[in-house]
Design an enzyme around this catalytic site. Structure first.
Site, short mmCIF file in Angstrom:
data_model
loop_
_atom_site.label_atom_id
_atom_site.label_comp_id
_atom_site.label_asym_id
_atom_site.label_seq_id
_atom_site.Cartn_x
_atom_site.Cartn_y
_atom_site.Cartn_z
N THR A 124 0.81 -1.21 0.00
CA THR A 124 0.00 0.00 0.00
C THR A 124 0.85 1.27 0.00
O THR A 124 2.03 1.25 0.33
CB THR A 124 -0.95 0.03 1.21
OG1 THR A 124 -0.19 0.06 2.41
CG2 THR A 124 -1.86 -1.19 1.22
N ASP A 125 0.20 2.36 -0.35
CA ASP A 125 0.87 3.66 -0.33
C ASP A 125 0.45 4.45 0.90
O ASP A 125 -0.24 3.92 1.79
CB ASP A 125 0.58 4.44 -1.63
CG ASP A 125 -0.89 4.74 -1.83
OD1 ASP A 125 -1.68 4.63 -0.87
OD2 ASP A 125 -1.26 5.11 -2.96
N LEU A 126 0.81 5.70 0.97
CA LEU A 126 0.51 6.55 2.12
C LEU A 126 -0.99 6.67 2.37
O LEU A 126 -1.43 6.82 3.50
CB LEU A 126 1.14 7.94 1.91
CG LEU A 126 1.10 8.90 3.08
CD1 LEU A 126 1.82 8.31 4.29
CD2 LEU A 126 1.73 10.22 2.69
#
Length: 133
Positions: free
Chosen positions: A14-16
């Protein structure tokens, strides 16, 4: 005939924002393709060792429809869309609970050890024929 491969989204995927980083879908569908080939009874490492032949991605057309999130259980669906003497075209989808999140069409080419195009081995062509039904 559609091959299905299940996976779970990990934190590292996942990203931020907490959604799957776009490039990771390419990793997910790569795993799905590898398992699809394995389900056909093909050993890619043996194929390379014995013939020098490998498959390379020539083209990917991707459509990101909905985000996947941390801990989601996903399914990568892989279906043969077509093939020729030296290439394989696959339609792939990533789904969550039946909902389509990502679609891709992937063109694979068969290449020899020197990087030049090569014919798909007859054994694999025979195995692909029933998969196209």
């Amino acid at each position: 005939m559609t091959h299905q491969f299940g996976l779970r989204v990990y934190y590292e995927d996942t990203d931020l924002a907490g959604i799957v980083y776009y490039a990771n879908y390419l990793k997910f569908i790569e795993r799905g393709r590898s398992e699809w080939v394995r389900s056909l009874g093909m050993d890619q490492a043996r194929l390379k060792a014995e013939t020098g032949i490998v498959f390379a991605v020539r083209r990917v057309e991707a459509d990101y429809l909905r985000p996947a999130r941390y801990d989601d259980e996903l399914v990568v669906e892989t279906r043969l869309a077509g093939s020729s003497a030296a290439r394989i075209v696959l339609d792939q989808a990533v789904t969550r609970g039946g909902e389509v999140l990502f679609l891709a069409q992937v063109v694979l080419v068969c290449i020899a050890a020197d990087g030049r195009p090569a014919r798909i081995p007859a054994e694999l062509r025979r195995k692909l024929a029933p998969a196209a039904l």
